[in-house]
Motif scaffolding. Structure first.
Motif, PDB file in Angstrom:
ATOM      1  N   PRO A  23       0.839  -1.200   0.000  1.00  0.00           N
ATOM      2  CA  PRO A  23       0.000   0.000   0.000  1.00  0.00           C
ATOM      3  C   PRO A  23       0.877   1.255   0.000  1.00  0.00           C
ATOM      4  O   PRO A  23       2.004   1.241   0.509  1.00  0.00           O
ATOM      5  CB  PRO A  23      -0.777  -0.109   1.309  1.00  0.00           C
ATOM      6  CG  PRO A  23      -0.709  -1.543   1.700  1.00  0.00           C
ATOM      7  CD  PRO A  23       0.577  -2.073   1.137  1.00  0.00           C
ATOM      8  N   LYS A  24       0.376   2.338  -0.568  1.00  0.00           N
ATOM      9  CA  LYS A  24       1.152   3.583  -0.673  1.00  0.00           C
ATOM     10  C   LYS A  24       1.734   4.026   0.664  1.00  0.00           C
ATOM     11  O   LYS A  24       2.893   4.338   0.769  1.00  0.00           O
ATOM     12  CB  LYS A  24       0.287   4.703  -1.252  1.00  0.00           C
ATOM     13  CG  LYS A  24      -0.097   4.475  -2.680  1.00  0.00           C
ATOM     14  CD  LYS A  24       0.992   4.914  -3.616  1.00  0.00           C
ATOM     15  CE  LYS A  24       0.520   4.815  -5.039  1.00  0.00           C
ATOM     16  NZ  LYS A  24       1.355   4.048  -5.895  1.00  0.00           N
ATOM     17  N   ASP A  25       0.900   4.053   1.687  1.00  0.00           N
ATOM     18  CA  ASP A  25       1.395   4.438   3.011  1.00  0.00           C
ATOM     19  C   ASP A  25       1.125   3.296   3.972  1.00  0.00           C
ATOM     20  O   ASP A  25       0.068   3.218   4.580  1.00  0.00           O
ATOM     21  CB  ASP A  25       0.731   5.726   3.493  1.00  0.00           C
ATOM     22  CG  ASP A  25       1.318   6.205   4.819  1.00  0.00           C
ATOM     23  OD1 ASP A  25       2.439   5.767   5.159  1.00  0.00           O
ATOM     24  OD2 ASP A  25       0.662   6.999   5.510  1.00  0.00           O
ATOM     25  N   TRP A  65       9.351  -7.438  -2.948  1.00  0.00           N
ATOM     26  CA  TRP A  65       9.135  -6.435  -1.908  1.00  0.00           C
ATOM     27  C   TRP A  65       9.483  -7.010  -0.552  1.00  0.00           C
ATOM     28  O   TRP A  65       9.062  -8.120  -0.215  1.00  0.00           O
ATOM     29  CB  TRP A  65       7.674  -5.984  -1.897  1.00  0.00           C
ATOM     30  CG  TRP A  65       7.287  -5.263  -3.140  1.00  0.00           C
ATOM     31  CD1 TRP A  65       6.673  -5.780  -4.252  1.00  0.00           C
ATOM     32  CD2 TRP A  65       7.500  -3.890  -3.427  1.00  0.00           C
ATOM     33  NE1 TRP A  65       6.505  -4.815  -5.205  1.00  0.00           N
ATOM     34  CE2 TRP A  65       7.002  -3.639  -4.719  1.00  0.00           C
ATOM     35  CE3 TRP A  65       8.070  -2.834  -2.708  1.00  0.00           C
ATOM     36  CZ2 TRP A  65       7.046  -2.380  -5.315  1.00  0.00           C
ATOM     37  CZ3 TRP A  65       8.113  -1.586  -3.305  1.00  0.00           C
ATOM     38  CH2 TRP A  65       7.606  -1.367  -4.593  1.00  0.00           C
ATOM     39  N   ARG A  77       8.449   0.198   6.970  1.00  0.00           N
ATOM     40  CA  ARG A  77       8.869   0.593   5.619  1.00  0.00           C
ATOM     41  C   ARG A  77       8.788  -0.611   4.689  1.00  0.00           C
ATOM     42  O   ARG A  77       8.690  -1.750   5.144  1.00  0.00           O
ATOM     43  CB  ARG A  77      10.277   1.163   5.612  1.00  0.00           C
ATOM     44  CG  ARG A  77      11.362   0.167   5.952  1.00  0.00           C
ATOM     45  CD  ARG A  77      12.740   0.836   6.030  1.00  0.00           C
ATOM     46  NE  ARG A  77      13.720  -0.078   6.520  1.00  0.00           N
ATOM     47  CZ  ARG A  77      14.569  -0.770   5.756  1.00  0.00           C
ATOM     48  NH1 ARG A  77      14.540  -0.625   4.448  1.00  0.00           N
ATOM     49  NH2 ARG A  77      15.453  -1.583   6.295  1.00  0.00           N
TER      50      ARG A  77
END
Length: 162
Positions: A23-25, A65, A77
């Motif tokens: 997810p973006k954040d 990832w 992170r």
């Protein structure tokens, strides 16, 4: 036309289950929320200060990832590790475990003739039709590493020989 709608429906269902990247954040998300967003991790490793979840997007994917969680299980992170900066850190003499810590699981593993070991191949994002390959000896030590041409590029080059 039916095939188009079938593909669209299947794609929508699959993307509803999990995403390709984080997810973006993701900062502050709990591990189960990260897994809900990305699917089950391929590996979970204890790292300094917490845990790392690994999400390779192979065998044809070009990203792996790593999502880092603190001691309480909250995401701090994420990083995409299949990069040239990481590839240049792979050197002869490194252990298989060191490679896995740096790059995660390879997208493809091929055996070498006469049981000399294996070749680990990692697809990654580039414009040159290359993948990164590591020759792993039988004792699970890196013998050599470098770039090779993707098999589908070789096939394309020889397909139209006059």
């Amino acid at each position: 036309m039916r095939m188009f709608w079938w593909n669209l429906t299947v794609g929508a269902l699959l993307s509803a289950c999990s995403g390709y990247g984080p997810p973006k954040d993701l900062t502050g998300l709990m591990a189960d929320q990260v897994v809900a967003a990305m699917g089950p991790p391929d590996a979970q490793r204890v790292v300094e200060g917490g845990t790392r979840l690994e999400f390779p997007r192979g065998p044809a994917g070009r990203h792996t990832w790593f999502v880092y969680l603190d001691a309480s299980g909250r995401a701090t992170r994420a990083e995409q590790v299949l990069t040239e900066e990481n590839f240049i850190r792979i050197n002869p003499g490194m252990s298989q475990d060191d490679v896995l810590l740096l790059l995660g699981r390879p997208g493809e593993v091929q055996g070498l003739a006469r049981s000399r070991g294996t070749v680990w191949s990692y697809r990654y994002e580039n414009n040159s039709c290359l993948w990164f390959q590591i020759e792993m000896a039988q004792d699970q030590i890196v013998r050599s590493a470098g770039y090779g041409e993707l098999p589908e590029c070789r096939a394309r080059d020889t397909a139209f020989v006059p």
